[in-house]
Design a protein around this motif. Structure first.
Motif, PDB file in Angstrom:
ATOM      1  N   ASN A 130       0.829  -1.201   0.000  1.00 12.27           N
ATOM      2  CA  ASN A 130       0.000   0.000   0.000  1.00 12.27           C
ATOM      3  C   ASN A 130       0.862   1.249   0.000  1.00 12.27           C
ATOM      4  OD1 ASN A 130       0.317   0.821   2.996  1.00 12.27           O
ATOM      5  ND2 ASN A 130      -0.413  -1.295   3.141  1.00 12.27           N
ATOM      6  N   ILE A 131       0.288   2.308  -0.544  1.00  9.63           N
ATOM      7  CA  ILE A 131       0.948   3.608  -0.636  1.00  9.63           C
ATOM      8  C   ILE A 131      -0.022   4.662  -0.122  1.00  9.63           C
ATOM      9  CG2 ILE A 131       1.973   5.303  -2.192  1.00  9.63           C
ATOM     10  CD1 ILE A 131       2.577   2.995  -4.125  1.00  9.63           C
ATOM     11  N   PHE A 132       0.456   5.538   0.739  1.00  6.20           N
ATOM     12  CA  PHE A 132      -0.352   6.649   1.236  1.00  6.20           C
ATOM     13  C   PHE A 132       0.275   7.966   0.798  1.00  6.20           C
ATOM     14  CE2 PHE A 132      -2.237   3.463   3.878  1.00  6.20           C
ATOM     15  CZ  PHE A 132      -3.462   3.963   4.283  1.00  6.20           C
ATOM     16  N   TYR A 133      -0.546   8.818   0.204  1.00  6.77           N
ATOM     17  CA  TYR A 133      -0.155  10.193  -0.078  1.00  6.77           C
ATOM     18  C   TYR A 133      -0.794  11.058   1.003  1.00  6.77           C
ATOM     19  CZ  TYR A 133       1.986   9.657  -4.697  1.00  6.77           C
ATOM     20  OH  TYR A 133       2.839   9.344  -5.725  1.00  6.77           O
ATOM     21  N   VAL A 134       0.018  11.756   1.782  1.00  7.18           N
ATOM     22  CA  VAL A 134      -0.457  12.478   2.961  1.00  7.18           C
ATOM     23  C   VAL A 134      -0.182  13.973   2.820  1.00  7.18           C
ATOM     24  CG1 VAL A 134      -0.342  12.636   5.473  1.00  7.18           C
ATOM     25  CG2 VAL A 134       0.106  10.436   4.346  1.00  7.18           C
ATOM     26  N   ASN A 241     -16.547  25.327  -6.640  1.00  4.71           N
ATOM     27  CA  ASN A 241     -15.536  25.348  -5.586  1.00  4.71           C
ATOM     28  C   ASN A 241     -14.164  25.104  -6.187  1.00  4.71           C
ATOM     29  OD1 ASN A 241     -14.220  25.361  -3.148  1.00  4.71           O
ATOM     30  ND2 ASN A 241     -14.816  23.288  -2.603  1.00  4.71           N
ATOM     31  N   THR A 242     -13.571  26.144  -6.711  1.00  2.00           N
ATOM     32  CA  THR A 242     -12.261  26.026  -7.336  1.00  2.00           C
ATOM     33  C   THR A 242     -11.200  26.854  -6.621  1.00  2.00           C
ATOM     34  OG1 THR A 242     -12.825  27.838  -8.849  1.00  2.00           O
ATOM     35  CG2 THR A 242     -13.253  25.586  -9.612  1.00  2.00           C
ATOM     36  N   SER A 243     -11.545  27.399  -5.447  1.00  7.14           N
ATOM     37  CA  SER A 243     -10.594  28.243  -4.725  1.00  7.14           C
ATOM     38  C   SER A 243      -9.471  27.419  -4.098  1.00  7.14           C
ATOM     39  CB  SER A 243     -11.311  29.046  -3.642  1.00  7.14           C
ATOM     40  OG  SER A 243     -11.978  28.188  -2.735  1.00  7.14           O
ATOM     41  N   ALA A 244      -9.817  26.231  -3.574  1.00 12.46           N
ATOM     42  CA  ALA A 244      -8.791  25.373  -2.979  1.00 12.46           C
ATOM     43  C   ALA A 244      -7.998  24.692  -4.088  1.00 12.46           C
ATOM     44  CB  ALA A 244      -9.432  24.328  -2.078  1.00 12.46           C
ATOM     45  N   SER A 245      -6.761  24.319  -3.797  1.00 13.15           N
ATOM     46  CA  SER A 245      -5.907  23.712  -4.806  1.00 13.15           C
ATOM     47  C   SER A 245      -5.032  22.638  -4.191  1.00 13.15           C
ATOM     48  CB  SER A 245      -5.032  24.783  -5.472  1.00 13.15           C
ATOM     49  OG  SER A 245      -4.193  25.391  -4.506  1.00 13.15           O
ATOM     50  N   PRO A 246      -4.455  21.760  -5.027  1.00 14.47           N
ATOM     51  CA  PRO A 246      -3.581  20.722  -4.505  1.00 14.47           C
ATOM     52  C   PRO A 246      -2.427  21.306  -3.710  1.00 14.47           C
ATOM     53  CG  PRO A 246      -4.136  20.293  -6.786  1.00 14.47           C
ATOM     54  CD  PRO A 246      -4.644  21.665  -6.479  1.00 14.47           C
ATOM     55  N   SER A 247      -2.001  20.592  -2.703  1.00 11.62           N
ATOM     56  CA  SER A 247      -0.940  21.050  -1.836  1.00 11.62           C
ATOM     57  C   SER A 247       0.225  20.071  -1.875  1.00 11.62           C
ATOM     58  CB  SER A 247      -1.476  21.210  -0.418  1.00 11.62           C
ATOM     59  OG  SER A 247      -0.513  21.773   0.445  1.00 11.62           O
ATOM     60  N   THR A 248       1.163  20.229  -0.955  1.00 12.10           N
ATOM     61  CA  THR A 248       2.339  19.375  -0.900  1.00 12.10           C
ATOM     62  C   THR A 248       2.025  18.118  -0.101  1.00 12.10           C
ATOM     63  OG1 THR A 248       3.741  21.337  -0.965  1.00 12.10           O
ATOM     64  CG2 THR A 248       4.776  19.283  -0.290  1.00 12.10           C
ATOM     65  N   TYR A 249       2.513  16.971  -0.593  1.00 12.08           N
ATOM     66  CA  TYR A 249       2.221  15.675   0.018  1.00 12.08           C
ATOM     67  C   TYR A 249       3.510  14.940   0.359  1.00 12.08           C
ATOM     68  CZ  TYR A 249      -2.735  16.005  -1.143  1.00 12.08           C
ATOM     69  OH  TYR A 249      -4.034  16.391  -1.195  1.00 12.08           O
ATOM     70  N   VAL A 250       3.425  14.124   1.381  1.00  9.59           N
ATOM     71  CA  VAL A 250       4.475  13.169   1.715  1.00  9.59           C
ATOM     72  C   VAL A 250       3.990  11.792   1.283  1.00  9.59           C
ATOM     73  CG1 VAL A 250       5.753  12.046   3.570  1.00  9.59           C
ATOM     74  CG2 VAL A 250       5.358  14.508   3.660  1.00  9.59           C
ATOM     75  N   VAL A 251       4.883  10.973   0.765  1.00  8.69           N
ATOM     76  CA  VAL A 251       4.516   9.641   0.292  1.00  8.69           C
ATOM     77  C   VAL A 251       5.057   8.595   1.246  1.00  8.69           C
ATOM     78  CG1 VAL A 251       4.569   8.054  -1.653  1.00  8.69           C
ATOM     79  CG2 VAL A 251       4.712  10.522  -2.064  1.00  8.69           C
ATOM     80  N   LEU A 252       4.169   7.698   1.696  1.00  3.66           N
ATOM     81  CA  LEU A 252       4.539   6.597   2.580  1.00  3.66           C
ATOM     82  C   LEU A 252       4.258   5.283   1.875  1.00  3.66           C
ATOM     83  CD1 LEU A 252       2.717   7.871   5.805  1.00  3.66           C
ATOM     84  CD2 LEU A 252       5.052   8.363   5.103  1.00  3.66           C
ATOM     85  N   VAL A 253       5.212   4.366   1.927  1.00  2.00           N
ATOM     86  CA  VAL A 253       5.081   3.091   1.226  1.00  2.00           C
ATOM     87  C   VAL A 253       5.308   1.936   2.181  1.00  2.00           C
ATOM     88  CG1 VAL A 253       6.002   1.648  -0.630  1.00  2.00           C
ATOM     89  CG2 VAL A 253       5.904   4.119  -0.932  1.00  2.00           C
ATOM     90  N   HIS A 254       4.491   0.879   2.044  1.00  2.00           N
ATOM     91  CA  HIS A 254       4.662  -0.330   2.839  1.00  2.00           C
ATOM     92  C   HIS A 254       4.385  -1.547   1.961  1.00  2.00           C
ATOM     93  CE1 HIS A 254       3.211  -3.596   5.525  1.00  2.00           C
ATOM     94  NE2 HIS A 254       4.246  -3.212   6.220  1.00  2.00           N
ATOM     95  N   PRO A 255       5.114  -2.626   2.114  1.00  2.00           N
ATOM     96  CA  PRO A 255       6.230  -2.809   3.070  1.00  2.00           C
ATOM     97  C   PRO A 255       7.526  -2.287   2.485  1.00  2.00           C
ATOM     98  CG  PRO A 255       5.745  -4.863   1.962  1.00  2.00           C
ATOM     99  CD  PRO A 255       4.736  -3.873   1.474  1.00  2.00           C
TER     100      PRO A 255
END
Length: 255
Positions: A130-134, A241-255
């Motif tokens: 699994n991979i999490f984008y946080v 609702n287009t005022s919000a925009s993508p932000s910076t993410y950290v990627v976590l990977v397991h295992p």
């Protein structure tokens, strides 16, 4: 998150990702591919590219005996045929580049997922990789946010397990007059409803472990995909609702 997860020490802006950059891939390097199996994988990938865009999903196999290979390709249920075609083509190309001579590989994109294996995985729940984008930013009102997120994910999870919805559930919830929460879940269409529910439930449970109080998160499993954001990301896009925009993410990977 400590001993079981490792950080891929990089940050990225999702809005700057190019089309053929996957969200992640897994190559099982403990495998060896002979000439016949390599030929069968090439044939299988060509079949996935050809057939998946027709209805957004295909699960099939090619070959015989020890050289038989199973494959699955699926697009996110809200994307159109053109985007689906482009995504599956990129996935097939990149999985060959990133996982050469491997008989067990999978690759995730925002719009699609593709995998193949010499073991028959069709219809089997798979949550090992699994991979999490946080999102690195926290919400301002965690109590309200978590209540709304829980209710919304419960609703779309219930939608996803209905056979008519083909594993897809999506929706939105107003957090305030100016802020809307968007969420989407999707299982691979080979899964029975119970396995779909289990996969989504596990992914949503991961939100509390890895994305608690964060403005956005996505969980990528081999059997399901779950995502929420404070900006519209699924189709049809919410033009109000287009005022919000993508932000910076950290990627976590397991295992």
């Amino acid at each position: 998150m400590n001993l079981f997860y490792h950080f891929l020490l990089f940050l990225l802006l999702l809005s700057n990702c190019i089309a053929d950059d996957p969200l992640g891939n897994v190559c099982n390097n403990n495998t060896v591919v002979g000439a016949q199996l390599s030929t069968n994988i090439d044939h299988l990938l060509a079949e996935l590219v050809s057939e998946a865009p027709q209805n957004g999903y295909v699960a099939t196999s090619y070959g015989k005996g020890n050289n038989k290979v199973y494959g699955l390709a699926q697009c996110r249920g809200d994307v159109d045929k053109l985007d689906c075609t482009s995504c599956i083509q990129d996935a097939a190309k990149q999985i060959q580049i990133r996982c050469p001579n491997i008989n067990d590989a999978r690759i995730w994109y925002d719009y699609c997922f593709l995998r193949y294996d010499t073991q028959n995985f069709i219809g089997q729940l798979d949550t090992f990789y699994n991979i999490f984008y946080v999102n690195v930013e926290d919400v301002t009102d965690p109590k309200t946010f978590n209540k709304k997120l829980g209710a919304l994910t419960d609703t779309i999870k219930s939608e996803a397990v209905q056979p008519a919805n083909k594993g897809l559930g999506k929706g939105e919830s107003r957090l305030s007059p100016s802020v809307t929460l968007y969420a989407l879940v999707q299982c691979t269409r080979d899964l029975p409803p119970l396995s779909c529910s289990q996969c989504i439930g596990l992914a949503i449970g991961g939100f509390q472990s890895y994305c608690a109080n964060r403005k956005g998160c996505r969980a990528l499993y081999s059997s399901c995909y779950v995502r929420y954001e404070l900006y519209p990301f699924f189709f049809p896009l919410d033009q109000q609702n287009t005022s919000a925009s993508p932000s910076t993410y950290v990627v976590l990977v397991h295992p």
